[in-house]
Design a protein around this motif. Structure first.
Motif, PDB file in Angstrom:
ATOM      1  N   PRO A   1       0.667  -1.226   0.082  1.00  0.00           N
ATOM      2  CA  PRO A   1      -0.009  -0.035  -0.082  1.00  0.00           C
ATOM      3  C   PRO A   1       0.645   1.348   0.065  1.00  0.00           C
ATOM      4  CG  PRO A   1      -0.944  -1.684   1.432  1.00  0.00           C
ATOM      5  CD  PRO A   1       0.091  -2.217   1.035  1.00  0.00           C
ATOM      6  N   THR A   2       1.939   1.353   0.769  1.00  0.00           N
ATOM      7  CA  THR A   2       2.767   2.452   0.847  1.00  0.00           C
ATOM      8  C   THR A   2       4.310   2.321   0.175  1.00  0.00           C
ATOM      9  OG1 THR A   2       3.746   2.173   3.156  1.00  0.00           O
ATOM     10  CG2 THR A   2       1.565   3.080   2.932  1.00  0.00           C
ATOM     11  N   ASP A   3       4.782   3.421  -0.093  1.00  0.00           N
ATOM     12  CA  ASP A   3       5.956   3.332  -0.562  1.00  0.00           C
ATOM     13  C   ASP A   3       7.094   2.712   0.253  1.00  0.00           C
ATOM     14  OD1 ASP A   3       5.707   4.617  -3.008  1.00  0.00           O
ATOM     15  OD2 ASP A   3       5.960   6.741  -1.960  1.00  0.00           O
ATOM     16  N   ALA A   4       6.917   2.844   1.760  1.00  0.00           N
ATOM     17  CA  ALA A   4       7.561   2.189   2.660  1.00  0.00           C
ATOM     18  C   ALA A   4       7.562   0.665   2.715  1.00  0.00           C
ATOM     19  CB  ALA A   4       7.455   2.829   4.153  1.00  0.00           C
ATOM     20  N   ASP A   5       5.990   0.295   2.496  1.00  0.00           N
ATOM     21  CA  ASP A   5       5.796  -1.052   2.347  1.00  0.00           C
ATOM     22  C   ASP A   5       6.340  -1.702   0.986  1.00  0.00           C
ATOM     23  OD1 ASP A   5       3.973  -0.991   4.592  1.00  0.00           O
ATOM     24  OD2 ASP A   5       2.378  -0.698   3.348  1.00  0.00           O
ATOM     25  N   GLN A   6       6.173  -0.942   0.083  1.00  0.00           N
ATOM     26  CA  GLN A   6       6.867  -1.555  -1.273  1.00  0.00           C
ATOM     27  C   GLN A   6       8.616  -1.713  -1.034  1.00  0.00           C
ATOM     28  OE1 GLN A   6       7.323   0.643  -5.285  1.00  0.00           O
ATOM     29  NE2 GLN A   6       5.407  -0.352  -5.479  1.00  0.00           N
ATOM     30  N   SER A   7       9.230  -0.830  -0.768  1.00  0.00           N
ATOM     31  CA  SER A   7      10.499  -0.642  -0.398  1.00  0.00           C
ATOM     32  C   SER A   7      10.994  -1.912   0.612  1.00  0.00           C
ATOM     33  CB  SER A   7      10.948   0.646   0.386  1.00  0.00           C
ATOM     34  OG  SER A   7      12.576   0.498   0.304  1.00  0.00           O
ATOM     35  N   GLY A   8      10.384  -2.276   1.578  1.00  0.00           N
ATOM     36  CA  GLY A   8      10.726  -3.329   2.463  1.00  0.00           C
ATOM     37  C   GLY A   8      10.217  -4.596   1.765  1.00  0.00           C
ATOM     38  N   MET A   9       9.334  -4.620   1.128  1.00  0.00           N
ATOM     39  CA  MET A   9       9.064  -5.837   0.250  1.00  0.00           C
ATOM     40  C   MET A   9      10.160  -6.299  -0.924  1.00  0.00           C
ATOM     41  SD  MET A   9       6.863  -8.521   0.461  1.00  0.00           S
ATOM     42  CE  MET A   9       5.176  -8.120   1.023  1.00  0.00           C
ATOM     43  N   ARG A  10      10.564  -5.040  -1.424  1.00  0.00           N
ATOM     44  CA  ARG A  10      11.564  -5.046  -2.604  1.00  0.00           C
ATOM     45  C   ARG A  10      12.763  -5.557  -1.991  1.00  0.00           C
ATOM     46  NH1 ARG A  10      15.927  -2.537  -4.755  1.00  0.00           N
ATOM     47  NH2 ARG A  10      16.018  -2.628  -6.965  1.00  0.00           N
ATOM     48  N   ASP A  11      13.151  -5.211  -0.841  1.00  0.00           N
ATOM     49  CA  ASP A  11      14.394  -5.394  -0.182  1.00  0.00           C
ATOM     50  C   ASP A  11      14.365  -6.963   0.258  1.00  0.00           C
ATOM     51  OD1 ASP A  11      15.516  -2.977  -0.388  1.00  0.00           O
ATOM     52  OD2 ASP A  11      15.079  -2.408   1.776  1.00  0.00           O
ATOM     53  N   ALA A  12      13.141  -7.521   0.602  1.00  0.00           N
ATOM     54  CA  ALA A  12      13.314  -8.763   1.072  1.00  0.00           C
ATOM     55  C   ALA A  12      13.072  -9.813  -0.268  1.00  0.00           C
ATOM     56  CB  ALA A  12      11.860  -8.991   1.959  1.00  0.00           C
ATOM     57  N   VAL A  13      12.664  -9.304  -1.294  1.00  0.00           N
ATOM     58  CA  VAL A  13      12.596 -10.297  -2.316  1.00  0.00           C
ATOM     59  C   VAL A  13      13.978 -10.345  -2.968  1.00  0.00           C
ATOM     60  CG1 VAL A  13      12.029 -10.301  -4.905  1.00  0.00           C
ATOM     61  CG2 VAL A  13      10.209  -9.634  -3.103  1.00  0.00           C
ATOM     62  N   ALA A  14      14.882  -8.980  -2.751  1.00  0.00           N
ATOM     63  CA  ALA A  14      16.120  -9.294  -3.286  1.00  0.00           C
ATOM     64  C   ALA A  14      16.957  -9.939  -2.554  1.00  0.00           C
ATOM     65  CB  ALA A  14      16.698  -7.798  -3.701  1.00  0.00           C
ATOM     66  N   SER A  15      16.474 -10.072  -1.165  1.00  0.00           N
ATOM     67  CA  SER A  15      17.603 -10.973  -0.527  1.00  0.00           C
ATOM     68  C   SER A  15      17.525 -12.247  -0.625  1.00  0.00           C
ATOM     69  CB  SER A  15      17.160 -10.550   1.165  1.00  0.00           C
ATOM     70  OG  SER A  15      16.028 -11.083   1.478  1.00  0.00           O
ATOM     71  N   MET A  16      16.255 -12.629  -1.525  1.00  0.00           N
ATOM     72  CA  MET A  16      16.363 -14.128  -1.558  1.00  0.00           C
ATOM     73  C   MET A  16      16.808 -14.360  -2.991  1.00  0.00           C
ATOM     74  SD  MET A  16      12.225 -14.690  -0.656  1.00  0.00           S
ATOM     75  CE  MET A  16      12.513 -16.479  -0.666  1.00  0.00           C
ATOM     76  N   GLY A  17      17.528 -13.293  -3.541  1.00  0.00           N
ATOM     77  CA  GLY A  17      18.238 -13.637  -4.934  1.00  0.00           C
ATOM     78  C   GLY A  17      17.670 -13.501  -5.940  1.00  0.00           C
ATOM     79  N   LEU A  18      16.327 -12.908  -5.965  1.00  0.00           N
ATOM     80  CA  LEU A  18      15.734 -12.362  -7.259  1.00  0.00           C
ATOM     81  C   LEU A  18      16.235 -11.036  -7.441  1.00  0.00           C
ATOM     82  CD1 LEU A  18      12.248 -13.679  -5.990  1.00  0.00           C
ATOM     83  CD2 LEU A  18      13.615 -14.692  -7.677  1.00  0.00           C
ATOM     84  N   ARG A  19      15.477 -10.455  -8.683  1.00  0.00           N
ATOM     85  CA  ARG A  19      16.087  -9.215  -9.211  1.00  0.00           C
ATOM     86  C   ARG A  19      14.984  -8.314  -9.606  1.00  0.00           C
ATOM     87  NH1 ARG A  19      20.721 -11.244 -13.722  1.00  0.00           N
ATOM     88  NH2 ARG A  19      22.069 -12.331 -12.018  1.00  0.00           N
ATOM     89  N   PRO A  20      14.482  -7.533  -8.416  1.00  0.00           N
ATOM     90  CA  PRO A  20      13.336  -6.575  -8.718  1.00  0.00           C
ATOM     91  C   PRO A  20      13.845  -5.345  -9.089  1.00  0.00           C
ATOM     92  CG  PRO A  20      14.244  -6.417  -6.418  1.00  0.00           C
ATOM     93  CD  PRO A  20      14.651  -7.630  -6.956  1.00  0.00           C
ATOM     94  N   THR A  21      13.045  -4.880 -10.225  1.00  0.00           N
ATOM     95  CA  THR A  21      13.243  -3.401 -10.796  1.00  0.00           C
ATOM     96  C   THR A  21      13.269  -2.295  -9.450  1.00  0.00           C
ATOM     97  OG1 THR A  21      10.995  -2.869 -11.275  1.00  0.00           O
ATOM     98  CG2 THR A  21      12.154  -4.171 -12.814  1.00  0.00           C
ATOM     99  N   GLN A  22      13.826  -1.283 -10.158  1.00  0.00           N
ATOM    100  CA  GLN A  22      13.602   0.003  -9.337  1.00  0.00           C
ATOM    101  C   GLN A  22      12.258   0.435  -9.364  1.00  0.00           C
ATOM    102  OE1 GLN A  22      16.017   1.728  -7.270  1.00  0.00           O
ATOM    103  NE2 GLN A  22      17.278  -0.092  -7.959  1.00  0.00           N
ATOM    104  N   GLN A  23      11.663   1.117  -8.597  1.00  0.00           N
ATOM    105  CA  GLN A  23      10.329   1.513  -8.519  1.00  0.00           C
ATOM    106  C   GLN A  23       9.810   2.336  -9.852  1.00  0.00           C
ATOM    107  OE1 GLN A  23       8.558   5.152  -6.323  1.00  0.00           O
ATOM    108  NE2 GLN A  23       7.465   3.427  -5.192  1.00  0.00           N
TER     109      GLN A  23
END
Length: 342
Positions: free
Chosen positions: A244-266
């Motif tokens: 819902p928020t930019d902070a939520d998205q940033s935290g989820m993006r970091d978690a996804v990246a920590s799993m070895g996946l490659r999320p885009t920038q916003q």
């Protein structure tokens, strides 16, 4: 590459803010007029935004939802007329399911009979009645009968379908995966919990249901299959989850990246801000914010009435409109030209 955080991260508060559920699902269609006629009139969803594919501005982007375009209700389409029909298989969203009020499936079967919609016999899945059908491009879709609570966040759109039967946002998506283990770990990291497992007749394997905490679009079903896949008309392009928020998205993006996946920038998609990544089995996931929403650039009562060109595209309106095929949008009081600005 590591499998990432412990599978309980999304449940203990140690990981990102859990996703409330599905934000939208984007699919590939063929003829844009046929798509409008089916999704806006036959299924009775509101056309909440009429725009273009921002990566391919010569192609429409249609957004259908509830009366207010509430997050968790929006089915969107890229009508690419030149593409062949696709084949649903491993590494895709194989089914998209919508909620409808309990007792309304008789209405929908009668409506489908009257309008020649291709549908199958009802099924029971996790104790709920499910009506599978296909849209004109062969996209597999389902209606699931549920008890809609009085405080439900969705608002029925009743231009073509009565409130007693109107679609009330997403119920679930089904992921067909070649190997589900790492995807299931990802879903847990995103805040979903494994709820139930039962046999799945369509793919011939077990179906595991994961649940998010929100009231709409809360379920993701996972089924392993080795069926071959080909992209094209009648397939899902990607599924977006609510952050819902930019902070939520940033935290989820970091978690996804920590799993070895490659999320885009916003990426700014005008009505929400997005991050994209392919999960381990190949399904394209998106993380989408709640704001600013579909009513941020036109009045709520005018949603869908004109072609909206976000940002820099407005300055190219004349050229873009000349390239788009002419379409009309179904309305109970008549039809109007969909690619005009007035």
């Amino acid at each position: 590459m590591t499998d990432g955080p412990d599978s309980t991260d999304g449940e203990t508060g140690d990981g990102p803010a859990p996703t409330p559920g599905i934000h939208h699902v984007t699919c590939v269609a063929g003829d844009p007029q046929r798509n409008l006629d089916f999704w806006a009139e036959t299924l009775g969803l509101r056309l909440v935004k009429r725009s273009i594919n921002q990566d391919d501005p010569g192609t429409y982007h249609f957004f259908y939802g509830d009366a207010e375009g509430t997050p968790g209700t929006s089915m969107t389409f890229f009508p690419w007329t030149e593409l062949p029909e696709g084949e649903v298989g491993a590494g895709q969203v194989s089914r998209t399911a919508f909620r409808v009020p309990e007792g309304s499936l008789d209405y929908w079967e009668d409506r489908f009979d009257e309008r020649g919609v291709d549908y199958d016999a009802r099924e029971e899945r996790f104790g709920e009645a499910v009506l599978p059908f296909r849209d004109p491009d062969g996209l597999p879709v389902e209606l699931v009968a549920v008890e809609v609570p009085d405080d439900d966040p969705t608002t029925a759109w009743t231009a073509f379908v009565p409130e007693s039967a109107a679609i009330r946002g997403f119920h679930s998506v089904t992921l067909w995966l070649g190997d589900a283990e790492r995807t299931e770990r990802l879903l847990r990291t995103m805040g979903l919990t494994a709820a139930e497992t039962e046999a799945d007749d369509a793919a011939g394997n077990e179906r595991t249901r994961f649940a998010a905490g929100g009231p709409v679009g809360k379920y993701v079903d996972v089924v392993e299959t080795d069926r071959q896949v080909s992209s094209g008309r009648g397939t899902v392009h990607h599924v977006a989850f609510q952050t819902p928020t930019d902070a939520d998205q940033s935290g989820m993006r970091d978690a996804v990246a920590s799993m070895g996946l490659r999320p885009t920038q916003q990426i700014d998609r005008h009505w929400f801000r997005s991050v994209y990544f392919r999960e381990f089995a190949g399904v394209l996931f998106e993380l989408a914010t709640a704001d600013p929403g579909y009513a941020s650039d036109e009045p709520l009562d005018a949603l869908g009435k004109r072609l909206v060109l976000p940002g820099e595209f407005e300055g190219r309106r004349e050229a873009i409109e000349a390239e788009l095929p002419a379409v009309t949008v179904p309305r109970p009081d008549g039809k109007f030209a969909a690619n005009r600005a007035d």
